[in-house]
Design a protein around this motif. Structure first.
Motif, PDB file in Angstrom:
ATOM      1  N   CYS A   1       0.856  -1.180   0.000  1.00  0.00           N
ATOM      2  CA  CYS A   1       0.000   0.000   0.000  1.00  0.00           C
ATOM      3  C   CYS A   1       0.893   1.230   0.000  1.00  0.00           C
ATOM      4  O   CYS A   1       1.995   1.196   0.548  1.00  0.00           O
ATOM      5  CB  CYS A   1      -0.912  -0.006   1.235  1.00  0.00           C
ATOM      6  SG  CYS A   1      -2.147   1.308   1.191  1.00  0.00           S
TER       7      CYS A   1
ATOM      8  N   HIS B   1      -4.897   2.202  11.871  1.00  0.00           N
ATOM      9  CA  HIS B   1      -5.910   1.200  12.231  1.00  0.00           C
ATOM     10  C   HIS B   1      -5.897   0.005  11.287  1.00  0.00           C
ATOM     11  O   HIS B   1      -6.745  -0.875  11.403  1.00  0.00           O
ATOM     12  CB  HIS B   1      -7.301   1.854  12.157  1.00  0.00           C
ATOM     13  CG  HIS B   1      -7.656   2.201  10.740  1.00  0.00           C
ATOM     14  ND1 HIS B   1      -7.115   3.305  10.118  1.00  0.00           N
ATOM     15  CD2 HIS B   1      -8.419   1.578   9.831  1.00  0.00           C
ATOM     16  CE1 HIS B   1      -7.563   3.342   8.871  1.00  0.00           C
ATOM     17  NE2 HIS B   1      -8.352   2.301   8.676  1.00  0.00           N
TER      18      HIS B   1
ATOM     19  N   ALA C   1      -0.857  -3.299   6.210  1.00  0.00           N
ATOM     20  CA  ALA C   1      -0.341  -2.972   4.879  1.00  0.00           C
ATOM     21  C   ALA C   1       0.606  -1.782   4.937  1.00  0.00           C
ATOM     22  O   ALA C   1       0.596  -1.000   5.887  1.00  0.00           O
ATOM     23  CB  ALA C   1      -1.513  -2.651   3.954  1.00  0.00           C
TER      24      ALA C   1
ATOM     25  N   GLY D   1      -7.000  -4.962  -0.678  1.00  0.00           N
ATOM     26  CA  GLY D   1      -5.556  -5.104  -0.445  1.00  0.00           C
ATOM     27  C   GLY D   1      -5.268  -4.757   1.005  1.00  0.00           C
ATOM     28  O   GLY D   1      -6.133  -4.980   1.866  1.00  0.00           O
ATOM     29  N   GLY D   2      -4.190  -4.094   1.242  1.00  0.00           N
ATOM     30  CA  GLY D   2      -3.349  -3.145   0.533  1.00  0.00           C
ATOM     31  C   GLY D   2      -4.128  -2.209  -0.397  1.00  0.00           C
ATOM     32  O   GLY D   2      -5.323  -2.026  -0.277  1.00  0.00           O
TER      33      GLY D   2
ATOM     34  N   ARG E   1      -4.807   8.260   9.179  1.00  0.00           N
ATOM     35  CA  ARG E   1      -4.283   7.733   7.904  1.00  0.00           C
ATOM     36  C   ARG E   1      -2.933   8.304   7.496  1.00  0.00           C
ATOM     37  O   ARG E   1      -2.384   7.925   6.477  1.00  0.00           O
ATOM     38  CB  ARG E   1      -5.321   7.950   6.790  1.00  0.00           C
ATOM     39  CG  ARG E   1      -6.578   7.158   7.052  1.00  0.00           C
ATOM     40  CD  ARG E   1      -7.654   7.389   6.046  1.00  0.00           C
ATOM     41  NE  ARG E   1      -7.439   6.759   4.766  1.00  0.00           N
ATOM     42  CZ  ARG E   1      -7.594   5.467   4.515  1.00  0.00           C
ATOM     43  NH1 ARG E   1      -7.943   4.656   5.492  1.00  0.00           N
ATOM     44  NH2 ARG E   1      -7.403   4.981   3.314  1.00  0.00           N
TER      45      ARG E   1
ATOM     46  N   ARG F   1      -3.154  -3.924  13.651  1.00  0.00           N
ATOM     47  CA  ARG F   1      -2.653  -2.648  14.196  1.00  0.00           C
ATOM     48  C   ARG F   1      -3.590  -2.042  15.230  1.00  0.00           C
ATOM     49  O   ARG F   1      -3.143  -1.457  16.206  1.00  0.00           O
ATOM     50  CB  ARG F   1      -2.454  -1.633  13.060  1.00  0.00           C
ATOM     51  CG  ARG F   1      -1.133  -1.790  12.398  1.00  0.00           C
ATOM     52  CD  ARG F   1      -0.882  -0.716  11.358  1.00  0.00           C
ATOM     53  NE  ARG F   1       0.089  -1.251  10.428  1.00  0.00           N
ATOM     54  CZ  ARG F   1       0.167  -0.917   9.142  1.00  0.00           C
ATOM     55  NH1 ARG F   1      -0.635  -0.024   8.635  1.00  0.00           N
ATOM     56  NH2 ARG F   1       1.067  -1.472   8.378  1.00  0.00           N
TER      57      ARG F   1
HETATM   58  S1  SF4 Z   1      -6.132   0.962   5.790  1.00  0.00           S
HETATM   59 FE1  SF4 Z   1      -6.117   0.807   3.563  1.00  0.00          FE
HETATM   60  S2  SF4 Z   1      -4.983   2.615   2.891  1.00  0.00           S
HETATM   61 FE2  SF4 Z   1      -4.509   2.316   5.035  1.00  0.00          FE
HETATM   62  S3  SF4 Z   1      -2.659   1.068   5.081  1.00  0.00           S
HETATM   63 FE3  SF4 Z   1      -4.381  -0.349   5.228  1.00  0.00          FE
HETATM   64  S4  SF4 Z   1      -4.788  -0.954   3.132  1.00  0.00           S
HETATM   65 FE4  SF4 Z   1      -3.519   0.909   3.035  1.00  0.00          FE
END
Ligand code: SF4
Ligand code: SF4
Length: 326
Positions: free
Chosen positions: A39, A45, A50, A83-84, A150, A226
């Motif tokens: 990612c 969170h 990722a 994903g990711g 984020r 996480r």
């Molecule tokens: S929450 Fe979504 S954008 Fe954030 S690290 Fe995880 S996969 Fe990537």
């Protein structure tokens, strides 16, 4: 404040039985494909853990087998790619094109900022041409709240990506291009009511940035990966689990997404959902791969691997990849 200890969390299956529920699978409708952990972001969170340094990615052989299964499973209506950042996988477009040719409804779980990454300049247009629905994470309409969860400098590009999607018709009435946003709480609390929050998002995103969208999905933070580490670090695990237990809702339990969904990991393992995938809790009674089944319908007889994190799906109005359940 009440807090449950790790060892005294009631067994999830027992809680279902105590409420007269026995949750088996329903006919399979959704194939969720997690194409890997890479990612361009590394959110606090993230249940996938990722990030830009992760190297786990679905390869060509696994992609080809997933496409074969998609073809042999006509009852699967929806192909949900996650994903990711799924768009970073070199086989992402191959999956989309195959699902499109088969007439499936396609969902891309998009982090928005990836649409502005080098090499992704035409991704939004590719999605629009193939009618791919975009489900995009945006945990608030304020910069401070988004970036707290984020990462720094995520809000501006997220807004720019939403505007780019809107310019292609996403989120606009009658375009047929769905743009749904995802809210998840910025701490150890349950989401507020979905409809009221959606009205706030619509008003604020419209007023501040001229952004339109279809629906807001509120999703409960699952006590895994996480987010679990953050709960443990801050001494909030017991209080959070108690909140999930206190809010257990049998009606929501009836709608949990694992009943009509199967999840495939980047390396071809089969799971009940993306959360079980991250916990490596295999679907049914033993680990199994996409090469060991003839078609996805074979899995409809398998039991679901429930565990204590499942209380995250059954709290309050319930929670799923499509938002609240009740
Ligand atoms: S929450 Fe979504 S954008 Fe954030 S690290 Fe995880 S996969 Fe990537
Ligand atoms: S976390 Fe549990 S209840 Fe939720 S979808 Fe997965 S298996 Fe089902």
């Amino acid at each position: 404040m009440n807090a449950v200890s790790q060892t005294s969390i009631p067994d999830f299956g027992e809680s279902l039985r105590a409420n007269g529920l026995s949750l088996g699978r329903l006919p399979l409708e959704i194939l969720q494909i997690n194409v890997g952990k890479r990612c361009n972001q590394a959110c606090h969170h993230c249940h996938v853990d990722a990030g830009p340094k992760r190297i786990e990615m679905m390869n060509a052989r696994t992609t080809a087998r997933v496409i074969e299964l998609m073809r042999e499973s006509p009852h699967v209506r929806i192909v949900d790619i996650t994903g990711g950042a799924p768009e970073l996988n070199p086989h992402f477009r191959e999956l989309v094109l195959a699902a499109y040719a088969l007439g499936k409804q396609i969902i891309d779980r998009c982090n928005l900022t990836v649409l502005l990454e080098p090499g992704q300049e035409d991704t939004a247009q590719f999605l629009a041409i193939h009618g791919v629905g975009v489900v995009a994470s945006l945990p608030c309409y304020s910069k401070a709240n988004v970036e707290k969860q984020r990462g720094l400098n995520v809000f501006g590009p997220s807004i720019a990506a939403l505007q780019k999607l809107n310019a292609l018709g996403y989120g606009r009435a009658d375009s047929g291009l769905e743009l749904n946003l995802v809210y998840n709480p910025g701490g150890a609390f349950l989401p507020p009511p979905q409809a009221a929050l959606e009205a706030d998002y619509r008003r604020e995103l419209g007023r501040r940035f001229g952004i339109v969208f279809n629906q807001l999905y509120t999703i409960t933070n699952m006590p895994i990966s996480r987010f679990l580490h953050a709960l443990e670090r801050d001494g909030e695990f017991g209080v959070y689990m108690q909140k999930l237990l206190d809010a257990f809702n049998p009606q929501a339990a009836l709608g949990v997404m694992c009943r009509n969904l199967v999840s495939v990991s980047w390396d071809g393992q089969l799971y009940d959902c993306d959360f079980n995938q991250m916990l490596e809790l295999p679907l049914g009674d033993r680990p199994r791969t996409i090469w060991e089944i003839a078609h996805l319908g074979d899995l409809e007889r398998e039991p679901i691997a429930f565990a204590s994190h499942c209380y995250g799906c059954t709290a309050g109005p319930g929670s799923s990849c499509g938002g609240a359940l009740t």
